[in-house]
Design a protein around this motif. Sequence first.
Motif, PDB file in Angstrom:
ATOM      1  N   LEU A 103      -2.501   5.964   1.138  1.00  0.00           N
ATOM      2  CA  LEU A 103      -1.489   5.540   0.177  1.00  0.00           C
ATOM      3  C   LEU A 103      -2.119   5.319  -1.187  1.00  0.00           C
ATOM      4  O   LEU A 103      -3.231   4.803  -1.285  1.00  0.00           O
ATOM      5  CB  LEU A 103      -0.851   4.219   0.629  1.00  0.00           C
ATOM      6  CG  LEU A 103      -0.084   4.237   1.933  1.00  0.00           C
ATOM      7  CD1 LEU A 103       0.327   2.822   2.297  1.00  0.00           C
ATOM      8  CD2 LEU A 103       1.123   5.146   1.837  1.00  0.00           C
ATOM      9  N   ARG A 104      -1.386   5.685  -2.226  1.00  0.00           N
ATOM     10  CA  ARG A 104      -1.785   5.365  -3.597  1.00  0.00           C
ATOM     11  C   ARG A 104      -0.868   4.230  -4.040  1.00  0.00           C
ATOM     12  O   ARG A 104       0.358   4.354  -4.011  1.00  0.00           O
ATOM     13  CB  ARG A 104      -1.613   6.578  -4.502  1.00  0.00           C
ATOM     14  CG  ARG A 104      -2.464   7.769  -4.079  1.00  0.00           C
ATOM     15  CD  ARG A 104      -3.919   7.579  -4.386  1.00  0.00           C
ATOM     16  NE  ARG A 104      -4.099   7.712  -5.819  1.00  0.00           N
ATOM     17  CZ  ARG A 104      -5.088   7.174  -6.504  1.00  0.00           C
ATOM     18  NH1 ARG A 104      -6.013   6.496  -5.892  1.00  0.00           N
ATOM     19  NH2 ARG A 104      -5.171   7.326  -7.797  1.00  0.00           N
ATOM     20  N   VAL A 105      -1.473   3.077  -4.398  1.00  0.00           N
ATOM     21  CA  VAL A 105      -0.711   1.862  -4.673  1.00  0.00           C
ATOM     22  C   VAL A 105      -1.108   1.292  -6.031  1.00  0.00           C
ATOM     23  O   VAL A 105      -2.296   1.190  -6.345  1.00  0.00           O
ATOM     24  CB  VAL A 105      -0.964   0.805  -3.570  1.00  0.00           C
ATOM     25  CG1 VAL A 105      -0.200  -0.478  -3.852  1.00  0.00           C
ATOM     26  CG2 VAL A 105      -0.596   1.362  -2.205  1.00  0.00           C
ATOM     27  N   ARG A 106      -0.102   0.891  -6.811  1.00  0.00           N
ATOM     28  CA  ARG A 106      -0.346   0.182  -8.075  1.00  0.00           C
ATOM     29  C   ARG A 106      -0.119  -1.294  -7.780  1.00  0.00           C
ATOM     30  O   ARG A 106       0.976  -1.704  -7.430  1.00  0.00           O
ATOM     31  CB  ARG A 106       0.604   0.655  -9.164  1.00  0.00           C
ATOM     32  CG  ARG A 106       0.384  -0.095 -10.476  1.00  0.00           C
ATOM     33  CD  ARG A 106       1.147   0.486 -11.640  1.00  0.00           C
ATOM     34  NE  ARG A 106       0.493   1.737 -12.021  1.00  0.00           N
ATOM     35  CZ  ARG A 106       1.095   2.922 -12.008  1.00  0.00           C
ATOM     36  NH1 ARG A 106       2.348   3.028 -11.639  1.00  0.00           N
ATOM     37  NH2 ARG A 106       0.450   4.015 -12.364  1.00  0.00           N
ATOM     38  N   MET A 107      -1.167  -2.094  -7.901  1.00  0.00           N
ATOM     39  CA  MET A 107      -1.104  -3.518  -7.595  1.00  0.00           C
ATOM     40  C   MET A 107      -0.696  -4.333  -8.820  1.00  0.00           C
ATOM     41  O   MET A 107      -1.281  -4.176  -9.896  1.00  0.00           O
ATOM     42  CB  MET A 107      -2.454  -4.034  -7.096  1.00  0.00           C
ATOM     43  CG  MET A 107      -2.821  -3.522  -5.736  1.00  0.00           C
ATOM     44  SD  MET A 107      -1.654  -4.119  -4.512  1.00  0.00           S
ATOM     45  CE  MET A 107      -2.334  -3.395  -3.058  1.00  0.00           C
ATOM     46  N   GLY A 108       0.304  -5.183  -8.650  1.00  0.00           N
ATOM     47  CA  GLY A 108       0.730  -6.103  -9.698  1.00  0.00           C
ATOM     48  C   GLY A 108       1.002  -5.393 -11.010  1.00  0.00           C
ATOM     49  O   GLY A 108       1.711  -4.396 -11.058  1.00  0.00           O
ATOM     50  N   GLU A 109       0.427  -5.908 -12.067  1.00  0.00           N
ATOM     51  CA  GLU A 109       0.627  -5.355 -13.411  1.00  0.00           C
ATOM     52  C   GLU A 109      -0.495  -4.406 -13.826  1.00  0.00           C
ATOM     53  O   GLU A 109      -0.556  -3.995 -14.983  1.00  0.00           O
ATOM     54  CB  GLU A 109       0.734  -6.503 -14.426  1.00  0.00           C
ATOM     55  CG  GLU A 109       1.888  -7.444 -14.165  1.00  0.00           C
ATOM     56  CD  GLU A 109       3.241  -6.752 -14.280  1.00  0.00           C
ATOM     57  OE1 GLU A 109       3.412  -5.926 -15.190  1.00  0.00           O
ATOM     58  OE2 GLU A 109       4.112  -7.038 -13.445  1.00  0.00           O
ATOM     59  N   GLU A 110      -1.379  -4.073 -12.887  1.00  0.00           N
ATOM     60  CA  GLU A 110      -2.494  -3.183 -13.212  1.00  0.00           C
ATOM     61  C   GLU A 110      -1.992  -1.785 -13.553  1.00  0.00           C
ATOM     62  O   GLU A 110      -1.014  -1.312 -12.995  1.00  0.00           O
ATOM     63  CB  GLU A 110      -3.447  -3.058 -12.022  1.00  0.00           C
ATOM     64  CG  GLU A 110      -4.232  -4.292 -11.716  1.00  0.00           C
ATOM     65  CD  GLU A 110      -5.211  -4.076 -10.574  1.00  0.00           C
ATOM     66  OE1 GLU A 110      -5.341  -2.939 -10.092  1.00  0.00           O
ATOM     67  OE2 GLU A 110      -5.841  -5.054 -10.162  1.00  0.00           O
ATOM     68  N   ARG A 111      -2.686  -1.120 -14.435  1.00  0.00           N
ATOM     69  CA  ARG A 111      -2.377   0.277 -14.739  1.00  0.00           C
ATOM     70  C   ARG A 111      -3.054   1.197 -13.725  1.00  0.00           C
ATOM     71  O   ARG A 111      -2.579   2.279 -13.450  1.00  0.00           O
ATOM     72  CB  ARG A 111      -2.852   0.621 -16.145  1.00  0.00           C
ATOM     73  CG  ARG A 111      -2.076  -0.084 -17.219  1.00  0.00           C
ATOM     74  CD  ARG A 111      -2.567   0.310 -18.582  1.00  0.00           C
ATOM     75  NE  ARG A 111      -2.497   1.755 -18.742  1.00  0.00           N
ATOM     76  CZ  ARG A 111      -1.731   2.390 -19.619  1.00  0.00           C
ATOM     77  NH1 ARG A 111      -0.987   1.687 -20.423  1.00  0.00           N
ATOM     78  NH2 ARG A 111      -1.730   3.692 -19.701  1.00  0.00           N
ATOM     79  N   ARG A 112      -4.161   0.719 -13.190  1.00  0.00           N
ATOM     80  CA  ARG A 112      -4.960   1.512 -12.249  1.00  0.00           C
ATOM     81  C   ARG A 112      -4.237   1.646 -10.904  1.00  0.00           C
ATOM     82  O   ARG A 112      -3.666   0.690 -10.401  1.00  0.00           O
ATOM     83  CB  ARG A 112      -6.297   0.828 -12.042  1.00  0.00           C
ATOM     84  CG  ARG A 112      -7.215   1.550 -11.124  1.00  0.00           C
ATOM     85  CD  ARG A 112      -8.534   0.834 -11.031  1.00  0.00           C
ATOM     86  NE  ARG A 112      -9.381   1.532 -10.077  1.00  0.00           N
ATOM     87  CZ  ARG A 112     -10.407   0.993  -9.483  1.00  0.00           C
ATOM     88  NH1 ARG A 112     -10.745  -0.238  -9.756  1.00  0.00           N
ATOM     89  NH2 ARG A 112     -11.114   1.688  -8.638  1.00  0.00           N
ATOM     90  N   VAL A 113      -4.306   2.830 -10.336  1.00  0.00           N
ATOM     91  CA  VAL A 113      -3.745   3.088  -9.014  1.00  0.00           C
ATOM     92  C   VAL A 113      -4.902   3.164  -8.035  1.00  0.00           C
ATOM     93  O   VAL A 113      -5.890   3.852  -8.271  1.00  0.00           O
ATOM     94  CB  VAL A 113      -2.928   4.404  -9.007  1.00  0.00           C
ATOM     95  CG1 VAL A 113      -2.426   4.712  -7.619  1.00  0.00           C
ATOM     96  CG2 VAL A 113      -1.780   4.311  -9.996  1.00  0.00           C
ATOM     97  N   ARG A 114      -4.779   2.441  -6.924  1.00  0.00           N
ATOM     98  CA  ARG A 114      -5.845   2.381  -5.924  1.00  0.00           C
ATOM     99  C   ARG A 114      -5.409   3.073  -4.640  1.00  0.00           C
ATOM    100  O   ARG A 114      -4.227   3.222  -4.380  1.00  0.00           O
ATOM    101  CB  ARG A 114      -6.212   0.931  -5.635  1.00  0.00           C
ATOM    102  CG  ARG A 114      -6.729   0.206  -6.861  1.00  0.00           C
ATOM    103  CD  ARG A 114      -6.936  -1.269  -6.567  1.00  0.00           C
ATOM    104  NE  ARG A 114      -7.284  -1.991  -7.762  1.00  0.00           N
ATOM    105  CZ  ARG A 114      -8.513  -2.375  -8.071  1.00  0.00           C
ATOM    106  NH1 ARG A 114      -9.509  -2.115  -7.263  1.00  0.00           N
ATOM    107  NH2 ARG A 114      -8.744  -3.021  -9.185  1.00  0.00           N
ATOM    108  N   THR A 115      -6.378   3.446  -3.827  1.00  0.00           N
ATOM    109  CA  THR A 115      -6.117   4.149  -2.577  1.00  0.00           C
ATOM    110  C   THR A 115      -6.362   3.208  -1.400  1.00  0.00           C
ATOM    111  O   THR A 115      -7.401   2.547  -1.335  1.00  0.00           O
ATOM    112  CB  THR A 115      -7.045   5.378  -2.459  1.00  0.00           C
ATOM    113  OG1 THR A 115      -6.858   6.195  -3.622  1.00  0.00           O
ATOM    114  CG2 THR A 115      -6.725   6.182  -1.224  1.00  0.00           C
TER     115      THR A 115
END
Length: 67
Positions: free
Chosen positions: A44-56
Amino acid sequence: MGMKYIRQQYGVPAKRGARVRFTPDGNLSMSCDGIIVGTRNGYLRVRMGEERRVRTYHPTWQIEYVS
């Protein structure tokens, strides 16, 4: 390997726009809420909270499907 593959393979309700909660090592004080924005190679590619970065994230590892 898209969202359909992840739902079938892992039996989770993953879909784009769904809310998830990542809780590292069961530590509730460190949990983060995010939104699924896509997939990559069965993850899954997820954007956490208000972060711009997308994490896996792995679809079942320390992830709770909130909605």
